[in-house]
Structure formats: C-alpha cells, structure tokens
Design an enzyme around this catalytic site. Structure first.
Site, PDB file in Angstrom:
ATOM      1  N   HIS A   1       0.809  -1.237  -0.115  1.00 48.08           N
ATOM      2  CA  HIS A   1      -0.003   0.027   0.146  1.00 48.08           C
ATOM      3  C   HIS A   1       0.822   1.345  -0.006  1.00 48.08           C
ATOM      4  O   HIS A   1       0.297   2.515   0.014  1.00 48.08           O
ATOM      5  CB  HIS A   1      -0.816  -0.057   1.410  1.00 48.08           C
ATOM      6  CG  HIS A   1      -2.145   0.845   1.116  1.00 48.08           C
ATOM      7  ND1 HIS A   1      -2.214   1.858   2.215  1.00 48.08           N
ATOM      8  CD2 HIS A   1      -3.352   0.977   0.472  1.00 48.08           C
ATOM      9  CE1 HIS A   1      -3.225   2.600   1.881  1.00 48.08           C
ATOM     10  NE2 HIS A   1      -3.890   2.016   0.814  1.00 48.08           N
TER      11      HIS A   1
ATOM     12  N   LYS B   1       3.169   4.515  -0.875  1.00 48.26           N
ATOM     13  CA  LYS B   1       3.091   5.415  -1.808  1.00 48.26           C
ATOM     14  C   LYS B   1       4.384   6.488  -1.443  1.00 48.26           C
ATOM     15  O   LYS B   1       4.527   7.080  -0.534  1.00 48.26           O
ATOM     16  CB  LYS B   1       1.873   6.360  -1.837  1.00 48.26           C
ATOM     17  CG  LYS B   1       0.779   5.704  -2.315  1.00 48.26           C
ATOM     18  CD  LYS B   1      -0.220   5.273  -0.880  1.00 48.26           C
ATOM     19  CE  LYS B   1      -1.561   4.918  -1.247  1.00 48.26           C
ATOM     20  NZ  LYS B   1      -2.332   4.119  -0.342  1.00 48.26           N
TER      21      LYS B   1
ATOM     22  N   ASP C   1      16.199  12.059  -7.871  1.00 50.22           N
ATOM     23  CA  ASP C   1      17.504  12.201  -7.667  1.00 50.22           C
ATOM     24  C   ASP C   1      18.090  11.932  -6.214  1.00 50.22           C
ATOM     25  O   ASP C   1      19.057  12.450  -5.747  1.00 50.22           O
ATOM     26  CB  ASP C   1      18.033  13.590  -8.217  1.00 50.22           C
ATOM     27  CG  ASP C   1      18.093  13.488  -9.523  1.00 50.22           C
ATOM     28  OD1 ASP C   1      18.122  12.771 -10.145  1.00 50.22           O
ATOM     29  OD2 ASP C   1      18.022  14.879 -10.084  1.00 50.22           O
TER      30      ASP C   1
ATOM     31  N   HIS D   1      -9.314  11.009   1.793  1.00 46.85           N
ATOM     32  CA  HIS D   1      -8.318  10.205   1.655  1.00 46.85           C
ATOM     33  C   HIS D   1      -6.967  10.406   2.442  1.00 46.85           C
ATOM     34  O   HIS D   1      -5.878   9.482   2.243  1.00 46.85           O
ATOM     35  CB  HIS D   1      -8.061   9.899   0.190  1.00 46.85           C
ATOM     36  CG  HIS D   1      -7.436   8.549  -0.283  1.00 46.85           C
ATOM     37  ND1 HIS D   1      -5.910   8.410  -0.525  1.00 46.85           N
ATOM     38  CD2 HIS D   1      -7.993   7.439  -0.373  1.00 46.85           C
ATOM     39  CE1 HIS D   1      -5.915   6.977  -0.832  1.00 46.85           C
ATOM     40  NE2 HIS D   1      -7.124   6.479  -0.884  1.00 46.85           N
TER      41      HIS D   1
ATOM     42  N   LYS E   1      -4.181  10.327   5.128  1.00 49.80           N
ATOM     43  CA  LYS E   1      -3.735   9.401   6.462  1.00 49.80           C
ATOM     44  C   LYS E   1      -2.710  10.285   7.282  1.00 49.80           C
ATOM     45  O   LYS E   1      -1.399  10.392   6.647  1.00 49.80           O
ATOM     46  CB  LYS E   1      -3.042   8.277   5.901  1.00 49.80           C
ATOM     47  CG  LYS E   1      -3.861   7.410   5.004  1.00 49.80           C
ATOM     48  CD  LYS E   1      -3.855   7.727   3.506  1.00 49.80           C
ATOM     49  CE  LYS E   1      -4.492   6.773   2.571  1.00 49.80           C
ATOM     50  NZ  LYS E   1      -5.711   6.416   2.893  1.00 49.80           N
TER      51      LYS E   1
ATOM     52  N   ASP F   1       0.905  15.186  19.897  1.00 53.24           N
ATOM     53  CA  ASP F   1       1.498  16.357  20.780  1.00 53.24           C
ATOM     54  C   ASP F   1       1.863  17.160  19.666  1.00 53.24           C
ATOM     55  O   ASP F   1       1.188  18.041  19.044  1.00 53.24           O
ATOM     56  CB  ASP F   1       2.314  16.085  21.866  1.00 53.24           C
ATOM     57  CG  ASP F   1       1.450  15.325  23.147  1.00 53.24           C
ATOM     58  OD1 ASP F   1       0.333  15.497  22.934  1.00 53.24           O
ATOM     59  OD2 ASP F   1       2.109  14.743  23.908  1.00 53.24           O
TER      60      ASP F   1
END
Length: 512
Positions: free
Chosen positions: A170, A172, A177, A409, A411, A416
């Site tokens: 999952h 991403k 470079d 979508h 996440k 704190d």
C-alpha cells in the site's frame, strides 16, 4: 496427488515461477555524492544550508498542486526517479506522467516504477511497453501470473493462495535524484489530483528534503530488490521498441487535450523553482513495514509493524488528532482511545461519513463505536460528500473543488508536537495485512500548518460533527447555506446503509 498439484500451482502463482524468464537486476539508489551534484540536490543543500535541523518539509493538500509538484519533479530530475504506488489508475494525469517518464528516460534519467500487482490490473501491456525503454524499469509487487487482464479474473487467480493475496503493498513514495521525496496518501489517478469531474479525494502529501530522503530511498530499494517485486515483462510480452508506439499514442492524446483547463494551468508552472513553496525546518524519521510482511503465514505482532515503530517513537500527553480515510478502531483501539480521553488527552478524529466513503463496509466496522467514543469525550468529524464554499481563498485545505462528490483520503496523525504523514490508515488492514510507509516529523511550523488544515476539516460547511443529544442519540451537526442544521438520522443511501450493516453483522472488522 490433488493436494500436491494445488500446492505446485500456488507456488507458481506466488513466486511467478510459471512466468516468462526475464533477467532481474539488483538496483540501488543514486549515491549521495552523485545526488548532491544534481540540480535538485543543489536546491536541497541550499535550502538547508542556514539551518541546524537536518530536514525540511512542505505539505501538499491541494490536489492539482500535488500533481504539479510530481510532474515538475519528473522534468527536474537529472539522474533518477523512483516511484512506488499501490494503485495505478487510467486517466489524464497518468497519461501525462507516462509521457514525461519516457521523455526523462530519453534524457538519461533512470526510472524505477514499482506498483502493487492488484493496483496494476488491466494495465500490464502498457506497463510492459513503458518498461521496454532501456532506461525504464517496471516491477509489480506480490504478483500472480494469470488472470491479469481484469479485476474479476485477477481475484479468481488468487484462490490458490488467498491469504497472501489479501495482503497488498500500500506504500506511496516518490523520490527524485535521491534529493526530494514525497510520501502521503495519493496513488496515481485523476481522483487524487482534483482531475476527475465526478469524484475526487481530499488528500495530503509531505514533501521532504534532507537526511530523511536517503532513508526513504533505502526503503524503496528494499522493496524493489525483494523477491515479491517482479519485472512486468515476466507476465506481458511486447516488442523491444513498444515504448515508441506508446510515446506516439501519448503524444497524440496530449495534443488532442492540450487546451484542457487542467493542463493549461499546469503549463504555467515554472520548472526553475524548487518543489516547495514554504519549507518547514525540522527532523524526520522514515518508518516503513518490512517488505516481507506479505509473506508471513499469519498476522504479525503489531509491535513488529510500522504501528509498533510509530508508537515507540512518540509520546502522548496532551493531544491526539487522527485523520484517516478508513477508520476502524477495533475493540482494543477504542479502549486505548477512551483511556487517553479519560486521562485528559484531547482526542479528535476526522474520517469519512457514510455518504462520502467509497467503502461502506469499512464504515460499518467504525460506526458502532461512535457512541462509546463520544461518551468519553472523543471528538468526531465526518467529511460530507458535497462541500459548500465558505469564502476561503486558501488552496492548502481539505476542501475538494470542481467535483460533484468528494471523499477523504488523508492519512495523518499528530501526537502532541509530532506529525506523521504517510499511507497508513487507522485500521487492521494497515496494521496487519498491508505494507505501509510514512515520515514522523518534529517541526513547530509544520504543526502549525497542519493545525490550519485540521481547522478546515472542522468546518461545518464541509464536515458533519457527530454528537450525542440529551437522550444519548447520535446527531450530525452541519451548516447548509450558512445556516446551522442538525440531522437525527445518519445521511446515506439505502445501499450504503445495507453494506455498512452487513459488514458489522458478518464481523468483518479484522479484515478491513
């Protein structure tokens, strides 16, 4: 005999032993000395030269801006592009990415594209054509060798080893470079970049430079060189120069769509500026699941996962904010969240409403816990599918423009004064079944920027606030045309309610 035959088929599926023989090279990320000699490496060094913190960060909340940065990185890279994604959608943004990757490869940039095999369903021929270019390498993660042309046949092909095929890569991640990295929730597809006319996702990326980038490159190399990452050519045969026909097809398509509003705005982008507008100084810690997590015979101990590493590197005394597209707290998680709230920690959760989610079955595993959470003082917000303008001109917000429907979508979790952004949802799938990646950041100014985003998420013009009335019944507070309203029944279609009910009734929570 029958069991041995099935076992042999399963082994072929998992290890791709039945696929075409193709040489699989070991690759490593661009060396740091070479990275520093690139234009992006120089920009990163210059940006960090006058600060003591090892890293710099920027937030990408606006979808079109997030795509513009990615498209820009492809043009700005001089030596290497590494892209890791769960889902590879079809559409205008993917077409442009493929076209620019071919151009970059022609200019001497090495391109490595790693896609989860389930997320690449139906795109095998095009990916193989892309990989026919001598400078482009494409691998699929956790593949099966049959049924690759359609999602239905792909699922049927997984019956030989359903436990493993339930698990997905999952992650991403974009790295240019070995100098600039992007982590977050966005896959490759129009709906992640405000380019879909009917439905778009509110999402969030973190742009990173500094010492954290080579660590993220290390994670990419581990996945790229793992046995579950197989060359796309082992499953799809194309001619040696198939990339030329693909490039011609993409060029013709881009010419036909050159006047689109989306591409017109993109052409105004300058490629002589670094891929961040505002840089927040701080220190980042790259966290990821071991790539072999997908090969385990059973569920891992959560302490051995990304969540375990995240917990070990954070402290929580005052405030916890969870923004999760798919929020499945489970009984253990609810006990932890309510205990924190009882101890005086401010706990706030932003997730999808039943109306906005693209997975009502997930909502069915979250919804029964809402009353318990609210009774202990946890604050709940649920994104609405149709969002109303409030006069704001700030592009870096959770609002999704230009589509008739939107879904969350993002996440992201703040502990704190620390912020974690990545591919990790607060659900059992991310903890137990998928592999994930993200960065935990300590930066005061980045936290301020994130708090601004959270404040937008609280806006009653775009989110419901879920509350308990005097009779301990759930209500949904919102603002419509500037006027406050209260709904006493959960918004959503009959079909959405049925799927949510079915998920809860069948107790699917652990698998979501």
């Amino acid at each position: 005999m029958g069991k041995r035959w099935l076992a042999s088929i399963a082994l072929c599926v998992v290890l791709a032993g039945c696929a075409q023989s193709v040489v699989r090279e070991h690759h490593s990320a661009l060396a740091l000395d070479d990275a520093r000699q690139t234009w992006l490496g120089g920009q990163a060094q210059q940006a960090l030269a006058e600060q003591t913190d090892p890293d710099g960060f920027g937030l990408l909340a606006n979808g079109q801006e997030a795509f513009g940065v990615r498209a820009g990185l492809i043009k700005q890279a001089q030596r290497e592009l590494d892209i890791q994604t769960y889902l590879l959608g079809e559409g205008q943004t993917t077409n442009l990415v493929f076209s620019r990757l071919l151009t970059a490869a022609e200019e001497g940039v090495r391109v490595r594209l790693l896609v989860d095999d389930m997320g690449a369903v139906g795109q095998g021929e095009r990916l193989a054509a892309l990989a026919s270019h001598p400078g482009i390498y494409v691998r699929v993660y956790n593949p099966v060798s049959v049924g690759r042309g359609h999602l239905v046949t792909r699922v049927l092909a997984s019956v030989a080893n359903p436990a493993q095929q339930h698990r997905r890569m999952h992650n991403k991640l974009w790295i240019a470079d070995n100098s600039v990295a992007i982590v977050g929730g966005r896959n490759l597809g129009d709906e992640y970049f405000d380019a879909n006319d009917s439905r778009n996702f509110a999402d969030l990326d973190l742009v990173a430079i500094g010492e954290v980038v080579p660590t993220l490159s290390q994670s990419f190399d581990l996945y790229w060189n793992h046995g579950l990452a197989q060359p796309i050519e082992r499953y799809h045969q194309v001619s040696a120069n198939a990339w030329q026909a693909l490039q011609a097809e993409l060029n013709a398509w881009l010419d036909d769509n050159a006047d689109s509003a989306y591409f017109s705005e993109l052409r105004q982008q300058s490629y002589n500026t670094p891929p961040w507008e505002e840089l927040h100084r701080g220190e980042g810690l790259a966290l990821w699941d071991a790539p072999g997590k997908l090969t385990q015979s059973g569920a891992p101990d959560w302490k051995d996962t990304l969540l375990g590493d995240l917990t070990a590197n954070t402290q929580l005394k005052e405030r916890l904010i969870l923004i999760s597209a798919y929020f499945v707290p489970t009984e253990r998680g609810v006990a932890r969240l309510t205990a924190l709230a009882d101890q005086g920690v401010q706990v706030e959760i932003i997730t999808n409403s039943l109306e906005s989610t693209d997975a009502a079955v997930v909502h069915g595993a979250y919804a029964p816990w809402r009353k318990t959470l609210l009774e202990h003082g946890v604050t709940l917000y649920e994104l609405r599918p149709e969002q109303e303008a409030n006069g704001s001109t700030d592009d870096n917000e959770m609002r999704v423009p230009g589509a008739s429907a939107s879904a969350l979508h993002i996440k992201a979790i703040s502990f704190d004064d620390q912020l974690f952004v990545g591919s990790f949802n607060v659900d059992p799938r991310s903890v137990l079944w998928n592999t994930e990646v993200g960065v935990l950041v300590s930066s005061d100014t980045l936290m301020e920027a994130f708090d601004t985003l959270v404040n937008v998420g609280r806006d009653p013009a775009i989110s419901y606030r879920v509350v308990l009335d005097d009779n301990n019944i759930l209500n949904w507070e919102l603002e419509h045309r500037g006027e406050p309203q209260v709904l006493t029944e959960e918004p959503g279609s009959t079909w959405q309610h049925f799927n949510a009910w079915l998920s809860h009734t069948l107790r699917l929570e652990r698998w979501l």
